[in-house]
Design a protein around this motif. Structure first.
Motif, PDB file in Angstrom:
ATOM      1  N   LEU A  91       0.834  -1.197   0.000  1.00 32.34           N
ATOM      2  CA  LEU A  91       0.000   0.000   0.000  1.00 32.34           C
ATOM      3  C   LEU A  91       0.875   1.255   0.000  1.00 32.34           C
ATOM      4  N   GLY A 327      -6.239   3.915  -1.397  1.00 31.69           N
ATOM      5  CA  GLY A 327      -6.136   2.798  -2.336  1.00 31.69           C
ATOM      6  C   GLY A 327      -6.595   1.485  -1.722  1.00 31.69           C
ATOM      7  N   GLU A 328      -6.686   0.472  -2.579  1.00 34.85           N
ATOM      8  CA  GLU A 328      -7.112  -0.858  -2.136  1.00 34.85           C
ATOM      9  C   GLU A 328      -6.078  -1.869  -2.597  1.00 34.85           C
ATOM     10  N   VAL A 329      -5.545  -2.653  -1.659  1.00 37.57           N
ATOM     11  CA  VAL A 329      -4.573  -3.677  -2.059  1.00 37.57           C
ATOM     12  C   VAL A 329      -4.948  -5.023  -1.451  1.00 37.57           C
ATOM     13  N   TYR A 330      -4.589  -6.067  -2.167  1.00 41.22           N
ATOM     14  CA  TYR A 330      -4.715  -7.429  -1.638  1.00 41.22           C
ATOM     15  C   TYR A 330      -3.347  -8.064  -1.753  1.00 41.22           C
ATOM     16  N   PHE A 343      -6.654  -7.956   2.709  1.00 44.52           N
ATOM     17  CA  PHE A 343      -7.241  -6.978   1.794  1.00 44.52           C
ATOM     18  C   PHE A 343      -7.416  -5.706   2.599  1.00 44.52           C
ATOM     19  N   ILE A 345      -8.211  -1.598   2.656  1.00 43.06           N
ATOM     20  CA  ILE A 345      -8.692  -0.392   1.986  1.00 43.06           C
ATOM     21  C   ILE A 345      -8.237   0.791   2.813  1.00 43.06           C
TER      22      ILE A 345
END
Lengths: 396, 152
Positions: A91, A327-330, A343, A345
């Motif tokens: 992120l 942002g959004e990360v997995y 996950f 956000i």
């Protein structure tokens, strides 16, 4: 008495297995519908250990979330920290120095061995083999001593930090780790001698809980569970993170997808993890352990005590925390029990907007009703053992 | 642009609402009505082959509207590729999404969890019950933003 009363009873029986039962590996309750000793329906009732970790994360800074992840799969605390810090680093868009990556890999692999040893001991014990428990815990205790050297505790490490590590390895650790790595392959032979050709062990595990390759994918199995069914997939090899591409290791696969195959897969994984540890120790680079970014890493203590900038920096990071971009990360890693994904956000504030934990135990447990149907009650105990669940990871 | 997104745009031109890329992860937002068809396509097409559903995460985007969404993280073992789908619920008061259990069996518990914690109803789910919290928590969904952190 009329003939209807004399006729044998044909209705099924409802039975509660757990939540307090030594064979369910924690507070797992299984609703069982039994026809004699044969399972008609098995419905796992989970949530007894639900602490709302995902909700708690939303009210904390990213660093304060880290100790919560220790408490997911408490047999592999470092693996959980690893997954979380990598997700946050993704992120933030930072990469830690090589030495920190290697130390993380070393500790993650030692943790994998310790988690598998716990599985071996308890799984064997569930199925009536007492000695593997003592053998496996003997080695696990040595690992616990190693861990205690590094982070001062046994189960809850919190040693990995966002952007690096809490501290460098202590003096004397590398030598002690070498001692363990050198003698461990001999110890695995002892476990094989106890179980691999043991007739009772084979009778209890062969053809129990059979999952085909397609079924394993459909049910979302990962890690040793999927590899036992022949799914050739390991996140460490296929989408390498933290320098795993620097090390050679094999991915053991099963062919029948039964409990015995998964047993062999995990046994071989311990050998391979040990091999990775050996390579890390051989190649261990020197250098920094933290990223050079004052918005992520706390300043060294001499700066905090002696300069006003250091003090302000320290104060801001503790009071406010780090602020990743929106942002959004997995990000997923190969935890001892399978795919552990985070996950996250971020809305740009110092608190995560949403953290979702994709715990491997939760998903590995989900096909219980399919696997247990039509099997004997005693097979269910073998099944729970082979799934290697930790209820803290299932319930979160 | 990402090849999977291109394929989806060619196959479902009016289903895609948004394409979002961040740190190498691609998330495609689709209309809920076509969600199952898109999933089916991504699983079965030999050039995408997403046979594995990693997770389903229910999200409450309050105070934004539409408020509720589910994010589906997929993985293709064949192409070693990850991909994410997102679908927003049309209604904020009664959030509903179609269930993807017919596509991946593993969605069963994922969707039960999203129903339990966020309160999204999955229509067509074979057994939609609470999973982590007790059944008597009727009406409460702890991961919603209007649910207090403490005091319950």
């Amino acid at each position: 008495m009329n003939s209807a009363e004399l006729a044998p009873k044909t209705e099924t029986m409802l039975l509660n297995l757990g939540p307090q039962h030594p064979s369910t590996h924690g507070v797992l309750r299984v609703w069982l519908e039994l026809d004699g000793e044969v399972i008609v329906n098995a419905d796992p009732d989970i949530g007894y250990l639900h602490r709302g970790i995902e909700k708690m994360c939303e009210n904390r800074t990213y660093h304060q979330c880290l100790p919560l992840t220790d408490r997911l799969d408490y047999l592999a605390g470092t693996a959980n920290n690893f997954g979380f810090v990598l997700a946050v680093e993704k992120l933030l868009g930072v990469e830690v120095p090589k030495r920190a990556q290697y130390i993380r890999v070393l500790l993650a692999e030692l943790t994998r061995i310790s988690s598998h040893l716990f599985w071996l001991g308890t799984h064997g014990h569930d199925l009536g083999a007492m000695t593997p428990l003592f053998f496996a815990f003997r080695e696990r205790e040595e690992l616990m001593d190693l861990f205690e050297m590094v982070w001062g505790g046994r189960l809850f490490p919190c040693y990995l930090r966002i952007g690096g590590l809490a501290a460098d390895l202590p003096e004397g650790f590398i030598e002690k780790a070498w001692d363990f790595v050198k003698k461990f392959p001999e110890r695995i032979k002892d476990y094989h001698n106890l179980l691999t050709k043991n007739r009772i062990w084979i009778a209890r595990t062969k053809d129990v809980g059979v999952m085909t390759k397609e079924q394993a994918l459909d049910w979302g199995w990962s890690g040793p569970m999927a590899r036992g069914s022949g799914v050739d997939w390991d996140i460490r090899r296929d989408t390498p993170y933290s320098s795993y591409e620097d090390f050679d290791f094999k991915i053991p696969l099963g062919s029948n997808g039964d409990t015995y195959d998964r047993y062999l897969v995990r046994m071989e994984e311990m050998v391979q993890s040990n091999l990775i540890c050996r390579q890390v120790l051989e190649k261990m680079p020197s250098g920094d352990i933290n990223v050079n970014d004052p918005t992520v890493i706390l300043p060294p203590k001499e700066k905090v005590y002696n300069t006003i900038e250091g003090l302000i920096n320290h104060f801001l990071l503790i009071e406010k925390g780090i602020t990743p971009p929106k942002g959004e990360v997995y990000h997923a890693i190969e935890a001892p029990k399978g795919e552990l994904g985070f996950f996250i956000i971020s809305d740009g504030s110092p608190h995560p907007f949403r953290v979702k934990v994709r715990g491997p135990s939760f998903i590995n447990l989900s096909p219980t009703k399919v696997l247990a149907k039509g099997r004997l009650l005693s097979d269910l105990i073998a099944l729970i053992g082979t799934m290697d669940i930790v209820l803290a990871d299932v319930d979160r | 642009m990402d090849t999977v997104t291109e394929k989806l745009q060619a196959q479902f031109p009016d289903a895609i609402v948004d394409v979002y890329e961040f740190r190498g992860d691609v998330t495609v937002t689709v209309k809920p009505a076509q969600l199952v068809a898109v999933c089916q396509f991504l699983r079965d097409d030999p050039e995408t082959s997403f046979k594995y559903l990693s997770s389903v995460s229910g999200v409450d985007y309050y105070p934004a509207s539409p408020r509720f969404a589910a994010v589906y993280h997929l993985y293709s073992h064949q192409f070693k590729k990850r991909f994410a789908l997102k679908a927003f619920c049309a209604s904020d008061d009664l959030p509903v999404l179609p269930s993807v259990v017919p596509v991946w069996s593993t969605a069963d518990w994922h969707e039960r969890e999203a129903y339990d914690l966020v309160g999204i109803k999955f229509s067509g789910h074979p057994d939609l019950r609470r999973i982590l919290t007790p059944p008597e928590c009727e009406g409460y969904h702890p991961l919603r933003k209007d649910y207090p952190q403490e005091g319950y």
